[in-house]
Enzyme design. Structure first.
Site, PDB file in Angstrom:
ATOM      1  N   ARG A  31     -44.199 -26.926   3.222  1.00 46.16           N
ATOM      2  CA  ARG A  31     -42.835 -27.251   3.674  1.00 46.16           C
ATOM      3  C   ARG A  31     -42.260 -26.217   4.640  1.00 46.16           C
ATOM      4  O   ARG A  31     -41.045 -26.082   4.773  1.00 46.16           O
ATOM      5  CB  ARG A  31     -41.891 -27.445   2.489  1.00 46.16           C
ATOM      6  CG  ARG A  31     -42.326 -28.580   1.580  1.00 46.16           C
ATOM      7  CD  ARG A  31     -41.249 -29.017   0.636  1.00 46.16           C
ATOM      8  NE  ARG A  31     -41.744 -30.125  -0.160  1.00 46.16           N
ATOM      9  CZ  ARG A  31     -42.460 -29.966  -1.275  1.00 46.16           C
ATOM     10  NH1 ARG A  31     -42.723 -28.755  -1.722  1.00 46.16           N
ATOM     11  NH2 ARG A  31     -42.890 -31.005  -1.935  1.00 46.16           N
ATOM     12  N   LYS A  50     -39.944 -28.176  19.658  1.00 45.10           N
ATOM     13  CA  LYS A  50     -40.576 -29.490  19.476  1.00 45.10           C
ATOM     14  C   LYS A  50     -42.044 -29.247  19.144  1.00 45.10           C
ATOM     15  O   LYS A  50     -42.764 -28.609  19.918  1.00 45.10           O
ATOM     16  CB  LYS A  50     -40.475 -30.326  20.746  1.00 45.10           C
ATOM     17  CG  LYS A  50     -39.160 -31.028  20.918  1.00 45.10           C
ATOM     18  CD  LYS A  50     -39.299 -32.049  22.032  1.00 45.10           C
ATOM     19  CE  LYS A  50     -37.999 -32.727  22.345  1.00 45.10           C
ATOM     20  NZ  LYS A  50     -38.119 -33.647  23.474  1.00 45.10           N
ATOM     21  N   GLU A 110     -43.011 -28.544  36.134  1.00 51.27           N
ATOM     22  CA  GLU A 110     -41.891 -28.362  35.185  1.00 51.27           C
ATOM     23  C   GLU A 110     -40.884 -27.343  35.740  1.00 51.27           C
ATOM     24  O   GLU A 110     -39.679 -27.485  35.549  1.00 51.27           O
ATOM     25  CB  GLU A 110     -42.397 -27.907  33.808  1.00 51.27           C
ATOM     26  CG  GLU A 110     -43.335 -28.893  33.107  1.00 51.27           C
ATOM     27  CD  GLU A 110     -42.654 -30.186  32.611  1.00 51.27           C
ATOM     28  OE1 GLU A 110     -41.419 -30.275  32.613  1.00 51.27           O
ATOM     29  OE2 GLU A 110     -43.407 -31.111  32.229  1.00 51.27           O
ATOM     30  N   LYS A 142     -33.657 -23.497  29.490  1.00 50.44           N
ATOM     31  CA  LYS A 142     -34.031 -24.270  28.302  1.00 50.44           C
ATOM     32  C   LYS A 142     -33.286 -23.739  27.075  1.00 50.44           C
ATOM     33  O   LYS A 142     -32.818 -24.513  26.240  1.00 50.44           O
ATOM     34  CB  LYS A 142     -35.554 -24.235  28.088  1.00 50.44           C
ATOM     35  CG  LYS A 142     -35.961 -25.160  26.947  1.00 50.44           C
ATOM     36  CD  LYS A 142     -37.304 -25.790  27.059  1.00 50.44           C
ATOM     37  CE  LYS A 142     -37.522 -26.787  25.932  1.00 50.44           C
ATOM     38  NZ  LYS A 142     -38.878 -27.280  25.820  1.00 50.44           N
ATOM     39  N   GLU A 197     -31.768 -33.099  20.536  1.00 45.80           N
ATOM     40  CA  GLU A 197     -31.839 -34.081  21.623  1.00 45.80           C
ATOM     41  C   GLU A 197     -30.973 -35.314  21.411  1.00 45.80           C
ATOM     42  O   GLU A 197     -31.416 -36.447  21.621  1.00 45.80           O
ATOM     43  CB  GLU A 197     -33.302 -34.496  21.840  1.00 45.80           C
ATOM     44  CG  GLU A 197     -33.560 -35.003  23.266  1.00 45.80           C
ATOM     45  CD  GLU A 197     -35.035 -35.233  23.547  1.00 45.80           C
ATOM     46  OE1 GLU A 197     -35.608 -34.382  24.220  1.00 45.80           O
ATOM     47  OE2 GLU A 197     -35.588 -36.235  23.092  1.00 45.80           O
ATOM     48  N   ARG A 211     -29.789 -32.382  25.898  1.00 43.72           N
ATOM     49  CA  ARG A 211     -31.220 -32.012  25.975  1.00 43.72           C
ATOM     50  C   ARG A 211     -32.040 -33.064  26.718  1.00 43.72           C
ATOM     51  O   ARG A 211     -33.107 -32.777  27.250  1.00 43.72           O
ATOM     52  CB  ARG A 211     -31.783 -31.763  24.562  1.00 43.72           C
ATOM     53  CG  ARG A 211     -33.198 -31.178  24.589  1.00 43.72           C
ATOM     54  CD  ARG A 211     -33.657 -30.596  23.259  1.00 43.72           C
ATOM     55  NE  ARG A 211     -35.035 -30.141  23.366  1.00 43.72           N
ATOM     56  CZ  ARG A 211     -35.656 -29.390  22.462  1.00 43.72           C
ATOM     57  NH1 ARG A 211     -35.020 -28.996  21.377  1.00 43.72           N
ATOM     58  NH2 ARG A 211     -36.903 -29.026  22.632  1.00 43.72           N
ATOM     59  N   ASN A 216     -35.724 -34.402  30.430  1.00 46.68           N
ATOM     60  CA  ASN A 216     -36.663 -35.512  30.673  1.00 46.68           C
ATOM     61  C   ASN A 216     -36.607 -35.995  32.114  1.00 46.68           C
ATOM     62  O   ASN A 216     -37.155 -37.047  32.437  1.00 46.68           O
ATOM     63  CB  ASN A 216     -36.353 -36.686  29.732  1.00 46.68           C
ATOM     64  CG  ASN A 216     -36.586 -36.292  28.291  1.00 46.68           C
ATOM     65  OD1 ASN A 216     -37.461 -35.484  27.999  1.00 46.68           O
ATOM     66  ND2 ASN A 216     -35.787 -36.844  27.388  1.00 46.68           N
ATOM     67  N   HIS A 264     -39.469 -37.759  33.666  1.00 40.33           N
ATOM     68  CA  HIS A 264     -40.403 -38.090  32.585  1.00 40.33           C
ATOM     69  C   HIS A 264     -40.446 -39.582  32.241  1.00 40.33           C
ATOM     70  O   HIS A 264     -41.467 -40.050  31.759  1.00 40.33           O
ATOM     71  CB  HIS A 264     -40.078 -37.264  31.335  1.00 40.33           C
ATOM     72  CG  HIS A 264     -40.521 -35.820  31.455  1.00 40.33           C
ATOM     73  ND1 HIS A 264     -40.072 -34.996  32.455  1.00 40.33           N
ATOM     74  CD2 HIS A 264     -41.386 -35.072  30.709  1.00 40.33           C
ATOM     75  CE1 HIS A 264     -40.626 -33.793  32.312  1.00 40.33           C
ATOM     76  NE2 HIS A 264     -41.430 -33.813  31.268  1.00 40.33           N
ATOM     77  N   HIS A 266     -44.056 -40.409  32.360  1.00 41.60           N
ATOM     78  CA  HIS A 266     -44.808 -40.777  31.142  1.00 41.60           C
ATOM     79  C   HIS A 266     -45.490 -42.129  31.316  1.00 41.60           C
ATOM     80  O   HIS A 266     -46.605 -42.352  30.841  1.00 41.60           O
ATOM     81  CB  HIS A 266     -43.868 -40.857  29.931  1.00 41.60           C
ATOM     82  CG  HIS A 266     -43.620 -39.521  29.303  1.00 41.60           C
ATOM     83  ND1 HIS A 266     -42.491 -39.249  28.567  1.00 41.60           N
ATOM     84  CD2 HIS A 266     -44.357 -38.392  29.279  1.00 41.60           C
ATOM     85  CE1 HIS A 266     -42.537 -38.001  28.132  1.00 41.60           C
ATOM     86  NE2 HIS A 266     -43.662 -37.458  28.555  1.00 41.60           N
ATOM     87  N   HIS A 294     -50.147 -34.516  33.097  1.00 41.61           N
ATOM     88  CA  HIS A 294     -48.715 -34.662  32.819  1.00 41.61           C
ATOM     89  C   HIS A 294     -47.867 -34.150  33.998  1.00 41.61           C
ATOM     90  O   HIS A 294     -46.959 -34.842  34.470  1.00 41.61           O
ATOM     91  CB  HIS A 294     -48.399 -33.874  31.541  1.00 41.61           C
ATOM     92  CG  HIS A 294     -46.962 -33.903  31.161  1.00 41.61           C
ATOM     93  ND1 HIS A 294     -46.344 -35.020  30.654  1.00 41.61           N
ATOM     94  CD2 HIS A 294     -46.005 -32.937  31.222  1.00 41.61           C
ATOM     95  CE1 HIS A 294     -45.068 -34.738  30.409  1.00 41.61           C
ATOM     96  NE2 HIS A 294     -44.839 -33.487  30.755  1.00 41.61           N
TER      97      HIS A 294
END
Ligand SMILES: NC(=O)c1ccc[n+]([C@@H]2O[C@H](COP(=O)([O-])OP(=O)(O)OC[C@H]3O[C@@H](n4cnc5c(N)ncnc54)[C@H](O)[C@@H]3O)[C@@H](O)[C@H]2O)c1
Length: 347
Positions: free
Chosen positions: A123, A145, A187, A221, A231, A235, A239, A242, A246, A258
Site C-alpha cells: 500500500r 503520475k 515536450e 510543471k 488533473e 493540469r 496535454n 496530446h 496520442h 511519442h
C-alpha cells in the site's frame, strides 16, 4: 552543496528536484536521509543499467547502503502487468517492507513502472526518481503520475503517487540517442508554447543550456502540479498536442515515437486555429530537432483513434489551444468539431 539547482514541489508530498552535473555519483549522499536505515532496490532497464547502475550502487555503498537491483528489458513493451508483478514478487521475496525505498534509474518507462510498484507494494513505499532521458527529466519524473500499459491501451492502470526526491544529472544525456533526445525536446517545446518562460529562445540558441531548460520546465510543471495535482483542471494544459498526438501514436501502432506524435499534434492544432506567426515559430523549433509536422494518416483515421482516448467522452474532448507563445486555453469541443480542426490543420 554548491552548483546545485533545487526546485521544491508542494503537492500531497513535499519533495525536491535536484539538477546537478555528476549527481549520479552523489545519489547516496543526497538520499541517505530518505532511505534512513531501510533497504533499497534500484530498478532500471537493460540499456541504462550497464551504463549507470554500478555508479549509483557505489554511491549508495559509500553511505553504508547496500542496494539490490532489478533490471528489465528496455522498451515500452516492458511497462506491463507482467514486469510489474515480477518486481513486486522480487521485493516480497527480498523481504522489503513499508520502510524501504525504490529507486527508478532510467527513462519514463522505468519511472512510471517503478512509481506504480512503489504506490502499490504494501500500500505504498518510498521511491526516488533518477531520470536519465530528457523526457523523464522535464516531464515524467515530476508530478506523480505512475502506471503501466494494458493490452487495451497505454497507461490504463496507474496511480497518482509522488516521489520522495528527483535527481537529474545532465551528463547522462551524453549517452541518450539523438532520436530520444528529440522526443524530450518535443515536450520542452510544449512547455514553451503553453507557458513561455523564455524557453523558445533557449530552444533556438546555438548551444543548448540543458540544465537551465530542465529547471524552467520542471518549475512550470511544479506550479501546475501544485495547483492541480489530480488533473481536474489546469493540469490538462500539459496535454497540449496530446489529443491529436496520442491518436497518431495509436494509429501508428506505437511505431512513431511519442515525442514525434506530440510534435505533429501541436502543429496541427496551432495551424487549425490559423495562428500563422505562432505556427512559424513552432515550426522553427520543431525543425531544429528534426521533428516532422506532416502526419501520415487521414483526419478520419486520427478522429477514430481520438474517440477511444481515455480523456474523451460522449460530449467531446477538452482541447488545449495556444494562440500566442507562452499562452494557452482549454476549449471544450465536440468530436465533429475536432474532425474539422484536424482537416484544417492538415491542409
Ligand atoms: N508519468 C508521466 O507523467 C509521463 C509523462 C510523459 C511520458 N510518460 C511515459 O514515459 C515513457 C516514455 O519515456 P522515455 O522516452 O524516457 O522512454 P524510455 O524509458 O523507454 O527511454 C527511452 C529509451 O532510451 C533509453 N535510455 C534512457 N536513458 C538513457 C541514457 N541516459 N543513455 C542511454 N539510453 C537511455 C532507454 O533504455 C530506452 O531505450 C512512456 O511510457 C510514457 O507513457 C509518463
Amino acid at each position: 552543496m554548491v552548483d546545485m539547482r533545487k526546485v521544491t514541489v508542494n503537492a500531497s508530498k513535499t519533495y525536491d528536484i535536484i539538477i546537478k552535473k555528476g549527481a549520479i555519483d552523489l545519489v547516496g549522499n543526497l538520499t541517505k536521509d530518505i532511505i534512513a536505515q531501510g533497504k533499497v532496490c534500484v530498478i532500471s532497464d537493460s540499456n541504462v543499467a550497464p551504463l549507470y547502475m554500478e555508479r549509483v550502487k557505489n554511491s549508495l555503498s559509500k553511505e553504508g547502503i547496500k542496494a539490490k537491483e532489478y533490471v528489465f528489458p528496455a522498451g515500452e513493451k516492458s511497462k506491463n502487468a507482467q514486469t510489474y508483478i515480477e518486481i513486486l514478487n522480487f521485493l516480497a521475496q527480498g523481504g522489503f517492507t513499508r520502510k524501504d525505498t525504490l529507486i527508478a534509474l532510467g527513462g519514463g518507462v522505468t519511472g512510471d513502472l517503478t512509481g506504480f510498484c512503489a504506490a502499490t507494494y504494501m500500500r505504498g513505499i518510498k521511491f526516488i526518481q533518477l531520470p536519465t532521458s530528457l523526457l523523464a527529466a522535464v516531464d515524467s519524473s515530476v508530478g506523480g503520475k505512475t502506471g503501466i500499459d494494458l493490452s487495451c491501451g497505454k497507461n490504463l492502470a496507474g496511480a497518482f503517487y509522488q516521489p520522495s526526491m528527483v535527481i537529474f544529472d545532465s551528463d547522462v544525456l551524453k549517452t541518450l540517442s539523438k532520436e530520444y533526445f528529440a522526443d524530450g525536446m518535443a515536450e520542452v517545446i510544449k512547455y514553451a508554447m503553453i507557458k513561455g518562460e523564455g524557453l523558445d529562445k533557449l530552444i533556438l540558441a546555438e548551444e543548448l543550456d540543458i540544465e537551465e531548460i530542465v529547471e524552467r520546465c520542471v518549475k512550470i510543471k511544479r506550479d501546475i502540479v501544485n495547483a492541480d495535482e489530480f488533473e481536474s483542471g489546469i493540469r490538462q494544459i500539459l496535454n497540449f498536442g496530446h489529443t491529436v498526438g496520442h491518436a497518431i501514436e495509436a494509429q501508428s501502432d506505437y511505431t512513431i515515437s511519442h515525442g514525434r506524435c506530440v510534435a505533429m499534434g501541436m502543429y496541427i492544432v496551432t495551424k487549425a486555429y490559423k495562428c500563422e506567426n505562432l505556427c512559424k515559430q513552432l515550426f522553427k523549433m520543431l525543425e531544429k530537432f528534426n521533428l516532422k509536422t506532416n502526419c501520415p494518416y487521414t483526419p478520419k483515421e486520427i478522429l477514430e483513434r481520438a474517440k477511444k482516448d481515455k480523456k474523451a467522452d460522449s460530449s467531446g474532448v477538452n482541447l488545449i489551444v495556444s494562440k500566442e507563445m507562452g499562452k494557452c486555453e482549454i476549449v471544450k469541443i465536440t468530436m465533429d468539431e475536432l474532425l474539422l480542426l484536424i482537416k484544417e490543420g492538415m491542409k
